[in-house]
Design a protein around this motif. Structure first.
Motif, PDB file in Angstrom:
ATOM      1  N   GLU A  27     -11.242 -12.621  -5.865  1.00 18.91           N
ATOM      2  CA  GLU A  27     -10.622 -11.695  -4.915  1.00 18.91           C
ATOM      3  C   GLU A  27      -9.747 -12.448  -3.908  1.00 18.91           C
ATOM      4  O   GLU A  27      -8.620 -12.034  -3.609  1.00 18.91           O
ATOM      5  CB  GLU A  27     -11.706 -10.902  -4.179  1.00 18.91           C
ATOM      6  CG  GLU A  27     -12.419  -9.872  -5.027  1.00 18.91           C
ATOM      7  CD  GLU A  27     -13.512  -9.176  -4.227  1.00 18.91           C
ATOM      8  OE1 GLU A  27     -13.336  -8.999  -2.995  1.00 18.91           O
ATOM      9  OE2 GLU A  27     -14.554  -8.817  -4.818  1.00 18.91           O
ATOM     10  N   LEU A  61      -5.617 -12.227  -3.448  1.00 16.13           N
ATOM     11  CA  LEU A  61      -4.917 -11.929  -2.195  1.00 16.13           C
ATOM     12  C   LEU A  61      -3.897 -13.013  -1.857  1.00 16.13           C
ATOM     13  O   LEU A  61      -2.767 -12.719  -1.450  1.00 16.13           O
ATOM     14  CB  LEU A  61      -5.928 -11.785  -1.055  1.00 16.13           C
ATOM     15  CG  LEU A  61      -6.593 -10.415  -0.893  1.00 16.13           C
ATOM     16  CD1 LEU A  61      -7.750 -10.502   0.084  1.00 16.13           C
ATOM     17  CD2 LEU A  61      -5.573  -9.385  -0.405  1.00 16.13           C
ATOM     18  N   ARG A 111      -0.885 -12.683  -4.103  1.00 18.81           N
ATOM     19  CA  ARG A 111      -0.003 -11.574  -3.717  1.00 18.81           C
ATOM     20  C   ARG A 111       0.854 -11.920  -2.513  1.00 18.81           C
ATOM     21  O   ARG A 111       1.941 -11.376  -2.335  1.00 18.81           O
ATOM     22  CB  ARG A 111      -0.840 -10.308  -3.453  1.00 18.81           C
ATOM     23  CG  ARG A 111      -1.356  -9.653  -4.723  1.00 18.81           C
ATOM     24  CD  ARG A 111      -1.862  -8.248  -4.471  1.00 18.81           C
ATOM     25  NE  ARG A 111      -3.097  -8.216  -3.702  1.00 18.81           N
ATOM     26  CZ  ARG A 111      -4.312  -8.370  -4.229  1.00 18.81           C
ATOM     27  NH1 ARG A 111      -4.448  -8.574  -5.547  1.00 18.81           N
ATOM     28  NH2 ARG A 111      -5.390  -8.321  -3.481  1.00 18.81           N
ATOM     29  N   GLU A 112       0.359 -12.834  -1.679  1.00 23.72           N
ATOM     30  CA  GLU A 112       1.141 -13.284  -0.518  1.00 23.72           C
ATOM     31  C   GLU A 112       2.091 -14.420  -0.882  1.00 23.72           C
ATOM     32  O   GLU A 112       2.747 -15.001  -0.011  1.00 23.72           O
ATOM     33  CB  GLU A 112       0.197 -13.738   0.608  1.00 23.72           C
ATOM     34  CG  GLU A 112      -0.613 -12.620   1.240  1.00 23.72           C
ATOM     35  CD  GLU A 112       0.271 -11.583   1.898  1.00 23.72           C
ATOM     36  OE1 GLU A 112       1.230 -11.982   2.615  1.00 23.72           O
ATOM     37  OE2 GLU A 112       0.000 -10.379   1.714  1.00 23.72           O
ATOM     38  N   ALA A 169      -3.715 -10.855   5.847  1.00 27.65           N
ATOM     39  CA  ALA A 169      -4.014 -10.172   4.583  1.00 27.65           C
ATOM     40  C   ALA A 169      -5.471 -10.392   4.185  1.00 27.65           C
ATOM     41  O   ALA A 169      -6.141  -9.462   3.695  1.00 27.65           O
ATOM     42  CB  ALA A 169      -3.074 -10.671   3.495  1.00 27.65           C
ATOM     43  N   GLY A 183      -8.496  -7.615   4.027  1.00 30.83           N
ATOM     44  CA  GLY A 183      -9.304  -7.466   2.808  1.00 30.83           C
ATOM     45  C   GLY A 183     -10.792  -7.584   3.075  1.00 30.83           C
ATOM     46  O   GLY A 183     -11.584  -7.569   2.130  1.00 30.83           O
TER      47      GLY A 183
END
Length: 400
Positions: free
Chosen positions: A342, A346, A349-350, A391, A395
């Motif tokens: 996870e 994240l 994605r950044e 971010a 999350g």
């Protein structure tokens, strides 16, 4: 004191063995600073430093008897390599006393030129004291790193090259340790271009020339560790002091962070490798301690490039961290399958790259059913790091 004529004669003696080093325009830094910046690349000497100029000039003045008896020197590295190279070239036996703390790259570089290496003490002063003892016992000629008129004249030959290569300019920035290079270059520049400013630059941790000029006489300062180890001279010379006092327009100092930043800037923007002592002029420009450079033609003498690879790696990493291009995060996650995935998702994605990741369950800050991830990320800057942290928190992760 040495004269301009002394420096011209020294240049004639050494020029067949030492071709001129470039005085190259620094395109990126010129744009950044709004000036015309030129770098006198003494780091491109065959021994990686200007010191070979003075060493060669002195050795070429030895008598046949003195050559047979050999030479001895004390140095943290650059003068050592200069003396060793010049001695090997002309078949003169050489003994070099170096501090036990001298960078391994400089010790190996000196040994590669055939010199006998003696390690003594933890700094230049201790090495110098041991070299004096050995000289007294052996009868070899001692070649001082800076406080010798022949050495100073040889080092000053770099100033003649700057004039030949550029013609007109407004400011010259020269690293200052013992003062031989700065005094020699200033003698040339001020006697041929009296309107040009010549400013010496020292490490703020060992400002021996600045203290001496303020006191009106050679004045020792406490020794200290600095990135600019090549100019970490606690006491300037009796020959170099009056030369600097007569011709230098002033002395400025730069701190360790500024020196590290300058090394990284030269490497990244100008593709030029400089050691700490060689980068102090650029540090002074980036710090703004020599006034506004806008519109000026400026020469920064990069006096050497013999930097220890391990030290360079630390400087690069620290610079990347400061700019936010390398980030270290600690993220607390639930100790269950999929938690690391996870976090990695994240981060991906950044648009950041995970360089290193490790997990701990015994950290004091985590609960019994939690784990702590240590992440090293390659990022685009401080704003990017802030976005990644936010971010992760959005999350549901705790981040430090």
């Amino acid at each position: 004191m040495i004269s301009l004529d002394d420096i011209i004669k020294a240049r004639r003696r050494i020029r067949d063995s030492l071709p001129p080093t470039p005085c190259a325009r620094a395109a990126q830094l010129s744009r950044q600073l709004g000036c015309e910046l030129f770098i006198k690349c003494e780091n491109l000497q065959m021994t990686g430093s200007f010191k070979v100029r003075g060493a060669l000039a002195r050795i070429l003045q030895l008598t046949e008897a003195e050559r047979a008896a050999g030479v001895i020197a004390a140095s943290a590295g650059n003068h050592a390599q200069g003396v060793a190279w010049a001695a090997q070239k002309f078949g003169v036996p050489a003994t070099i006393v170096m501090p036990e703390t001298a960078p391994l790259a400089k010790i190996r570089g000196t040994a590669a030129f055939g010199a006998d290496i003696v390690l003594a003490g933890t700094g230049y002063d201790a090495a110098y004291a041991r070299a004096v003892e050995l000289q007294r016992d052996s009868g070899a000629t001692f070649i001082h790193a800076f406080d010798d008129p022949a050495v100073m004249a040889g080092q000053g030959s770099a100033g003649l090259e700057i004039i030949e290569q550029l013609g007109d300019f407004d400011l010259v920035l020269v690293p200052v340790g013992g003062g031989g290079l700065a005094g020699g270059i200033a003698t040339v520049i001020k006697q041929t271009r009296p309107g040009v400013q010549v400013i010496g630059v020292q490490s703020a941790r060992v400002p021996s020339m600045q203290a001496s000029l303020a006191a009106g006489a050679p004045t020792p300062v406490p020794p200290a560790a600095t990135l600019a180890d090549g100019i970490a001279v606690a006491r300037v010379g009796v020959h170099t002091y009056p030369q600097a006092a007569a011709w230098l327009d002033g002395i400025v100092t730069v701190d360790e962070e500024s020196i590290a930043r300058a090394i990284l800037t030269l490497l990244e923007q100008e593709k030029l490798l400089a050691e700490g002592a060689g980068a102090v002029g650029i540090a002074a420009l980036l710090d703004g301690v020599v006034g506004d450079p806008a519109g000026k033609r400026i020469v920064a003498v990069v006096s050497g490039g013999n930097i220890d690879p391990i030290e360079l790696a630390k400087i690069v990493e620290r610079g990347l961290e400061r700019d936010g291009r390398l980030a270290h995060l600690r993220v607390v996650v639930a100790d269950r399958p999929g938690s690391i995935a996870e976090v990695a998702g994240l981060v991906a994605r950044e648009r950041a790259n995970i360089l290193q990741i490790s997990q701990r369950r015994d950290a004091a800050e985590v609960g019994l059913r939690e784990a702590e991830l240590d992440l090293t990320l390659e990022t685009r800057g401080l704003d990017h790091v802030t976005g990644i942290v936010q971010a992760l928190r959005d999350g549901g992760f705790r981040v430090r």
